[in-house]
Design a protein around this motif. Structure first.
Motif, PDB file in Angstrom:
ATOM      1  N   ALA A  67       0.839  -1.203   0.000  1.00  0.00           N
ATOM      2  CA  ALA A  67       0.000   0.000   0.000  1.00  0.00           C
ATOM      3  C   ALA A  67       0.874   1.254   0.000  1.00  0.00           C
ATOM      4  O   ALA A  67       2.019   1.220   0.426  1.00  0.00           O
ATOM      5  N   THR A  68       0.301   2.356  -0.468  1.00  0.00           N
ATOM      6  CA  THR A  68       0.978   3.642  -0.415  1.00  0.00           C
ATOM      7  C   THR A  68       0.716   4.250   0.968  1.00  0.00           C
ATOM      8  O   THR A  68      -0.416   4.164   1.457  1.00  0.00           O
ATOM      9  N   VAL A  69       1.753   4.842   1.577  1.00  0.00           N
ATOM     10  CA  VAL A  69       1.545   5.443   2.895  1.00  0.00           C
ATOM     11  C   VAL A  69       1.607   6.962   2.791  1.00  0.00           C
ATOM     12  O   VAL A  69       2.546   7.507   2.217  1.00  0.00           O
ATOM     13  N   TYR A  70       0.579   7.625   3.306  1.00  0.00           N
ATOM     14  CA  TYR A  70       0.603   9.077   3.404  1.00  0.00           C
ATOM     15  C   TYR A  70       0.899   9.445   4.847  1.00  0.00           C
ATOM     16  O   TYR A  70       0.082   9.191   5.730  1.00  0.00           O
ATOM     17  N   GLU A  71       2.090  10.015   5.061  1.00  0.00           N
ATOM     18  CA  GLU A  71       2.411  10.391   6.435  1.00  0.00           C
ATOM     19  C   GLU A  71       3.082  11.752   6.462  1.00  0.00           C
ATOM     20  O   GLU A  71       3.722  12.154   5.497  1.00  0.00           O
ATOM     21  N   GLN A  72       2.919  12.452   7.559  1.00  0.00           N
ATOM     22  CA  GLN A  72       3.543  13.771   7.734  1.00  0.00           C
ATOM     23  C   GLN A  72       4.191  13.861   9.098  1.00  0.00           C
ATOM     24  O   GLN A  72       4.139  14.901   9.748  1.00  0.00           O
ATOM     25  N   GLY A  73       4.734  12.750   9.553  1.00  0.00           N
ATOM     26  CA  GLY A  73       5.382  12.739  10.858  1.00  0.00           C
ATOM     27  C   GLY A  73       4.402  13.057  11.959  1.00  0.00           C
ATOM     28  O   GLY A  73       3.204  12.794  11.842  1.00  0.00           O
ATOM     29  N   THR A  74       4.930  13.641  13.043  1.00  0.00           N
ATOM     30  CA  THR A  74       4.081  13.917  14.198  1.00  0.00           C
ATOM     31  C   THR A  74       3.868  15.417  14.394  1.00  0.00           C
ATOM     32  O   THR A  74       3.342  15.854  15.412  1.00  0.00           O
ATOM     33  N   GLU A  75       4.293  16.188  13.387  1.00  0.00           N
ATOM     34  CA  GLU A  75       4.206  17.642  13.543  1.00  0.00           C
ATOM     35  C   GLU A  75       2.773  18.168  13.440  1.00  0.00           C
ATOM     36  O   GLU A  75       2.332  18.983  14.249  1.00  0.00           O
ATOM     37  N   ARG A  76       2.056  17.640  12.438  1.00  0.00           N
ATOM     38  CA  ARG A  76       0.694  18.150  12.252  1.00  0.00           C
ATOM     39  C   ARG A  76      -0.314  17.307  13.025  1.00  0.00           C
ATOM     40  O   ARG A  76      -0.010  16.205  13.471  1.00  0.00           O
ATOM     41  N   SER A  77      -1.515  17.825  13.158  1.00  0.00           N
ATOM     42  CA  SER A  77      -2.507  17.098  13.960  1.00  0.00           C
ATOM     43  C   SER A  77      -3.116  15.973  13.133  1.00  0.00           C
ATOM     44  O   SER A  77      -3.124  16.026  11.897  1.00  0.00           O
ATOM     45  N   PRO A  78      -3.615  14.947  13.800  1.00  0.00           N
ATOM     46  CA  PRO A  78      -4.232  13.821  13.093  1.00  0.00           C
ATOM     47  C   PRO A  78      -5.351  14.286  12.153  1.00  0.00           C
ATOM     48  O   PRO A  78      -5.504  13.743  11.059  1.00  0.00           O
ATOM     49  N   VAL A  79      -6.097  15.288  12.587  1.00  0.00           N
ATOM     50  CA  VAL A  79      -7.206  15.773  11.768  1.00  0.00           C
ATOM     51  C   VAL A  79      -6.684  16.397  10.475  1.00  0.00           C
ATOM     52  O   VAL A  79      -7.189  16.135   9.379  1.00  0.00           O
ATOM     53  N   GLU A  80      -5.636  17.201  10.599  1.00  0.00           N
ATOM     54  CA  GLU A  80      -5.036  17.822   9.411  1.00  0.00           C
ATOM     55  C   GLU A  80      -4.470  16.768   8.464  1.00  0.00           C
ATOM     56  O   GLU A  80      -4.643  16.850   7.244  1.00  0.00           O
TER      57      GLU A  80
END
Ligand SMILES: Nc1nc2c(ncn2[C@@H]2O[C@H](COP(=O)(O)OP(=O)(O)O)[C@@H](O)[C@H]2O)c(=O)[nH]1
Ligand SMILES: [Mg+2]
Length: 443
Positions: free
Chosen positions: A157-170
């Motif tokens: 699967a493709t993973v979309y991640e932005q680390g832990t900087e932004r909020s889960p909702v964002e």
């Protein structure tokens, strides 16, 4: 799992069946046993009450008492009610009319969300040929994101991640946009859990729901948590628009109460069962088949489905047709044994074969025993394998010598096979196998 429950229910039903006629007291006594067995299996008290009341209503007072085979009819009622309790017809993922289908995974910490996310991605790619992306919305711990990246990438699967900087909702919102841009069929959103249900978590999940408008909200529940699973299910159900659940760790020695209660408590179906940490230890949940398994009717259908993945589709269709026509012979049995070997956890697979489940219970399946069975079958002529009933006297001795076993061992295999075949024929014709006859040598 379900072993103790299964054993008790089977014993109770077997004793019912052995009577010629049934009085109301017989039914009452049996229901008391069933009630105890369910409570010991950690099934929620309310659920137990409803279940026994439903069985009683159909069994007592209806016209079955005093009729032919009343025991068998009670068994049938228990089986039907058990299947109903587990959810009736098997449910499936609801796909959106315009992609991506958004699936939100929720549950307590450690319930198996991340693992199930990757398994579900794998399942949807393999079974529905979907293109799947997963969103890493567990920002509680950096390790959680790494874990998802590893398992989901392995699953293709493709993973979309932005680390832990932004909020889960964002992140959820952003991932949904990306999934649309990338033309993904499915977006699975992995979320964070807590050790206990708390308001902050529910608020966060509610907000993710609002921004992603999910087609499915799946509650991931650890079957090992017993009674507690019911409270968790009720709390998540009250706060979020659940559409179904995924039961995990069914491979453990859980007593099964969660599995039997959750559908009733949430009013939503169990969609998937996870039976281990490996990617393919994940399957659609079939209430009917699970009820059969609990009552010791084996699970020929699941077995065939599994086998179908190992051999090719046509092979399994052929096998299924042969089963239905009652043509299953020792050659088929041999190829089954070989397939099972390749498919791993032998005990799990064997327990799906009607009649073998109870016999194997508590016994360790010995690979050498399988070697012996193979040796015996291989020492038979092709004709004998198709017509095991011919194996008597001199033939038996020849086979015993050829396989380096004993006449008794050959005898036992032939008898067991005849028994399994008989039950398979009954299942194949869509009839209830004679439960009381299971575990008894054939007449
Ligand atoms: N035996 C077994 N372990 C499982 C199963 N599903 C998950 N696990 C393990 O349970 C632990 C927690 O799983 P994880 O997916 O990280 O849970 P999460 O916190 O809800 O994301 C991990 O060690 C998994 O490998 C299962 O079906 N059987
Ligand atoms: Mg996780």
């Amino acid at each position: 799992m379900f072993d103790a429950l299964s054993e008790k229910l089977q014993a109770t039903l077997a004793s019912l069946r052995s009577r010629g006629t049934l009085t109301e007291q017989d039914v009452t006594a049996a229901l008391r046993e069933i009630r105890l067995a369910l409570l010991e299996a950690d099934v929620n008290l309310e659920v137990v009450k409803q279940f026994t009341a439903a069985v009683r209503e159909r069994a007592v007072g209806s016209d079955i008492i005093g009729q032919l085979n009343p025991g068998q009819q009670v068994v049938k009622i228990v089986h039907e009610e058990l299947a109903e309790l587990l959810g009736g017809p098997a449910a499936a993922i609801e796909f959106a009319s315009s992609p991506p289908t958004v699936i939100l995974m929720v549950g307590l910490q450690g319930s198996g969300k991340t693992t199930a996310t990757a398994k579900l991605a794998h399942y949807l790619q393999a079974e529905h040929h979907s293109t799947v992306a997963v969103a890493a919305c567990d920002t509680q711990r950096p390790a959680a994101i790494e874990q998802l990246v590893t398992v989901a990438t392995n699953a293709g699967a493709t993973v979309y991640e932005q680390g832990t900087e932004r909020s889960p909702v964002e992140i959820a919102k952003w991932a949904l946009e990306r999934a649309k841009q990338d033309g993904k069929d499915v977006l699975i959103v992995d979320t964070s859990g807590r050790l206990h249900v708390d308001e902050a978590l529910m608020a966060e999940l509610g907000e993710i729901c609002r921004v992603t408008d999910p087609d499915d909200v799946l509650l991931v529940l650890d079957a090992m948590t017993g009674q507690d699973a019911v409270n968790v299910a009720a709390q998540f159900g009250a706060a979020l628009p659940l559409t179904g659940s995924v039961l995990t760790k069914l491979d453990g020695d859980a007593r099964g109460g969660a599995a039997l209660s959750v559908r009733s408590v949430t009013g939503k179906p169990i969609l998937f069962a996870s039976l281990g940490e490996k990617r393919d230890q994940f399957e659609r949940f079939h209430p009917e088949r699970m009820a059969q398994r609990i009552l010791g009717m084996g699970d020929v259908l699941t077995l065939i489905e599994k086998a179908g993945k190992e051999v090719d589709e046509r092979e399994s269709e052929k096998l299924e047709a042969r089963l239905r026509q009652g043509e299953f012979d020792l050659d088929d049995f041999l190829s089954q044994l070989r397939m099972m070997r390749r498919m791993g956890p032998l005990q799990g697979l064997l327990s799906m074969i009607p009649g073998l489940g109870t016999q194997l219970r508590g016994m360790k399946v010995d690979e050498r025993e399988i070697d012996r069975i193979q040796a015996i079958i291989l020492s038979m002529t092709p004709h004998e394998r198709r017509h095991p009933e011919l194996i008597k006297g001199a033939r038996r001795l020849r086979i015993a010598r050829g396989s380096g076993t004993s006449v008794q061992a050959v005898n036992q295999l032939v008898k067991q096979f005849a028994h399994v075949r008989k039950v398979m024929r009954q299942v194949g014709r869509g009839r209830m196998p004679d439960l009381a006859a299971l575990g008894r040598p054939p007449r």
